[in-house]
Design an enzyme around this catalytic site. Structure first.
Site, PDB file in Angstrom:
ATOM      1  N   VAL A  57      -5.618  -0.675   3.798  1.00 28.09           N
ATOM      2  CA  VAL A  57      -4.995   0.055   4.808  1.00 28.09           C
ATOM      3  C   VAL A  57      -3.652  -0.932   5.370  1.00 28.09           C
ATOM      4  O   VAL A  57      -3.913  -2.015   5.195  1.00 28.09           O
ATOM      5  CB  VAL A  57      -5.987   0.568   5.911  1.00 28.09           C
ATOM      6  CG1 VAL A  57      -6.986   1.304   5.565  1.00 28.09           C
ATOM      7  CG2 VAL A  57      -6.529  -1.020   6.678  1.00 28.09           C
ATOM      8  N   THR A  58      -2.905  -0.281   5.873  1.00 28.20           N
ATOM      9  CA  THR A  58      -2.561   1.236   5.726  1.00 28.20           C
ATOM     10  C   THR A  58      -1.636   1.707   4.821  1.00 28.20           C
ATOM     11  O   THR A  58      -0.711   0.545   4.343  1.00 28.20           O
ATOM     12  CB  THR A  58      -1.868   1.785   7.123  1.00 28.20           C
ATOM     13  OG1 THR A  58      -0.617   1.058   7.308  1.00 28.20           O
ATOM     14  CG2 THR A  58      -2.670   1.629   8.313  1.00 28.20           C
ATOM     15  N   GLU A  84      -4.616  -9.346   7.865  1.00 23.12           N
ATOM     16  CA  GLU A  84      -3.346  -9.687   8.398  1.00 23.12           C
ATOM     17  C   GLU A  84      -3.761 -10.128   9.882  1.00 23.12           C
ATOM     18  O   GLU A  84      -4.576  -9.790  10.534  1.00 23.12           O
ATOM     19  CB  GLU A  84      -2.751  -8.322   8.936  1.00 23.12           C
ATOM     20  CG  GLU A  84      -1.453  -8.652   9.718  1.00 23.12           C
ATOM     21  CD  GLU A  84      -0.617  -7.268   9.974  1.00 23.12           C
ATOM     22  OE1 GLU A  84      -1.056  -5.966   9.405  1.00 23.12           O
ATOM     23  OE2 GLU A  84       0.297  -7.199  10.881  1.00 23.12           O
ATOM     24  N   CYS A 113       0.968  -2.010   5.247  1.00 24.73           N
ATOM     25  CA  CYS A 113       0.692  -3.151   4.308  1.00 24.73           C
ATOM     26  C   CYS A 113       0.469  -2.802   2.893  1.00 24.73           C
ATOM     27  O   CYS A 113       0.757  -3.657   1.993  1.00 24.73           O
ATOM     28  CB  CYS A 113      -0.375  -3.999   5.016  1.00 24.73           C
ATOM     29  SG  CYS A 113       0.224  -4.646   6.414  1.00 24.73           S
ATOM     30  N   GLN A 172      10.077   8.782  -9.353  1.00 24.40           N
ATOM     31  CA  GLN A 172      11.296   8.529 -10.299  1.00 24.40           C
ATOM     32  C   GLN A 172      10.376   7.639 -11.497  1.00 24.40           C
ATOM     33  O   GLN A 172      11.132   6.539 -12.030  1.00 24.40           O
ATOM     34  CB  GLN A 172      12.187   7.617  -9.660  1.00 24.40           C
ATOM     35  CG  GLN A 172      12.903   8.260  -8.457  1.00 24.40           C
ATOM     36  CD  GLN A 172      13.842   7.225  -7.972  1.00 24.40           C
ATOM     37  OE1 GLN A 172      14.746   6.832  -8.389  1.00 24.40           O
ATOM     38  NE2 GLN A 172      13.450   6.697  -6.655  1.00 24.40           N
ATOM     39  N   LYS A 217      -2.661 -13.314   5.671  1.00 28.50           N
ATOM     40  CA  LYS A 217      -1.245 -13.293   5.642  1.00 28.50           C
ATOM     41  C   LYS A 217      -0.634 -12.910   7.153  1.00 28.50           C
ATOM     42  O   LYS A 217      -1.252 -12.213   7.746  1.00 28.50           O
ATOM     43  CB  LYS A 217      -0.934 -12.108   4.708  1.00 28.50           C
ATOM     44  CG  LYS A 217      -1.483 -10.847   5.152  1.00 28.50           C
ATOM     45  CD  LYS A 217      -1.390  -9.568   3.958  1.00 28.50           C
ATOM     46  CE  LYS A 217      -1.747  -8.349   4.355  1.00 28.50           C
ATOM     47  NZ  LYS A 217      -0.926  -7.526   5.481  1.00 28.50           N
ATOM     48  N   LYS A 256       3.376  -8.122   6.779  1.00 25.24           N
ATOM     49  CA  LYS A 256       2.683  -6.934   6.383  1.00 25.24           C
ATOM     50  C   LYS A 256       2.396  -7.011   4.904  1.00 25.24           C
ATOM     51  O   LYS A 256       1.737  -6.589   4.132  1.00 25.24           O
ATOM     52  CB  LYS A 256       3.806  -5.624   6.345  1.00 25.24           C
ATOM     53  CG  LYS A 256       4.394  -5.565   7.771  1.00 25.24           C
ATOM     54  CD  LYS A 256       2.996  -4.904   8.742  1.00 25.24           C
ATOM     55  CE  LYS A 256       3.714  -4.734  10.045  1.00 25.24           C
ATOM     56  NZ  LYS A 256       2.545  -5.052  11.190  1.00 25.24           N
ATOM     57  N   ASP A 284      -6.416  -5.681   4.048  1.00 28.52           N
ATOM     58  CA  ASP A 284      -6.751  -5.494   5.277  1.00 28.52           C
ATOM     59  C   ASP A 284      -7.677  -4.627   5.939  1.00 28.52           C
ATOM     60  O   ASP A 284      -7.564  -3.943   6.957  1.00 28.52           O
ATOM     61  CB  ASP A 284      -5.236  -5.265   6.140  1.00 28.52           C
ATOM     62  CG  ASP A 284      -4.274  -6.170   5.947  1.00 28.52           C
ATOM     63  OD1 ASP A 284      -4.425  -7.080   5.294  1.00 28.52           O
ATOM     64  OD2 ASP A 284      -3.033  -5.958   6.179  1.00 28.52           O
TER      65      ASP A 284
HETATM   66  C1  C5J Z   1      -1.471  -3.045   8.177  1.00 26.56           C
HETATM   67  C2  C5J Z   1      -0.492  -2.432  10.308  1.00 26.56           C
HETATM   68  N1  C5J Z   1      -2.385  -3.635   7.492  1.00 26.56           N
HETATM   69  N2  C5J Z   1      -0.360  -1.004  10.144  1.00 26.56           N
HETATM   70  N3  C5J Z   1      -1.103  -3.294   9.181  1.00 26.56           N
HETATM   71  O1  C5J Z   1      -0.757  -1.927   7.396  1.00 26.56           O
HETATM   72  O2  C5J Z   1       0.122  -2.999  10.901  1.00 26.56           O
END
Ligand code: C5J
Length: 239
Positions: A162-163, A77, A167, A207, A134, A137, A29
């Protein structure tokens, strides 16, 4: 396959091993609406500068991955222009003045085909690199990503974009449940919130690597260069 086919780099919580031809670079993204000033991200009150620091390290890693002839995939996205794949819950959440599907500074917000939905010029896909559109997320939800990776013989993912906590984390978790090992490149992922950047990375490597590994792009570039896979001069001295 011999040990010579396997590359190793320092990572958290322990060294990451990968066979390059079975490892894809998945860039999540890196879209204008999230990264460019005045885009959807900033309309929500965020500072796009927090994400823009990831552009240059991503550009270098992408150049190296291409140079090595390895598989690169990009995700975006977004939604159909008729918004038939946009759940009401997602459209209404956040209660901003404008939301997904409305007009924004770079066209309709997060709608496929609009300028803001597209990938930033610095990391623009080249012909042959799959672009996964997509609606959610996670990059595996309602996409053909898993089928493409399986057909390409991929079992490990190097994940950037990102972010970090949204995502990227969602995609890494989905990948885990489908049997992929994931390396998240810390300087190539970004969050609008420094505390979420730290927490998002900590959750991956906690972990004993519950979701995967975290490493830096210089460490990854150095591993490629040491194997003779990344040839251009700017990689020399990467450590
Ligand atoms: C992504 C969002 N790409 N923050 N989308 O993380 O809505």
């Amino acid at each position: 396959m011999t040990r010579a086919d396997i590359l190793t780099l320092p990572a958290d919580p322990y060294p990451f091993e990968f066979v390059p031809r079975r490892t894809a670079l998945l860039i999540i993204d890196m879209q204008r609406d999230f990264l460019e000033p005045g885009g959807f991200g900033e309309m929500l009150g965020n500072d796009a500068g927090q994400l823009r620091r990831t552009i240059e390290p991503n550009r270098r890693l992408l150049a190296a991955w291409r140079d090595a002839g390895l598989l690169v995939l990009h995700t975006r996205e977004g939604h159909r222009p008729d918004l038939a794949d946009l759940p009401q819950a997602k459209r209404l959440r956040g209660r901003g003045a404008r939301t997904i599907g409305d007009s924004g500074p770079m066209g309709r917000i997060l709608v496929r085909g609009e300028a803001g939905h597209d990938i930033i010029p610095e990391l623009y896909p080249v012909p042959g690199e799959p672009v996964i559109d997509k609606p959610g997320k996670g990059a595996f939800f309602a996409t053909d990503l898993h089928a493409i990776l399986q057909a390409s013989g991929i079992d490990r993912l190097v994940v950037t974009g990102v972010t970090t906590e949204v995502c990227v984390n969602t995609t890494v978790r989905e990948a885990n449940d489908r049997g992929y090992d994931c390396l998240v490149v810390e300087d190539c992922v970004g969050s609008y919130f420094p505390e979420f950047q730290a927490a998002g990375l900590a959750m991956i490597r906690a972990q004993g690597g519950i979701f995967g590994w975290v490493a830096s792009s210089p460490a990854l570039l150095a591993a490629l260069a040491a194997a003779g896979l990344a040839r251009f001069p700017e990689l020399k001295g990467a450590a």
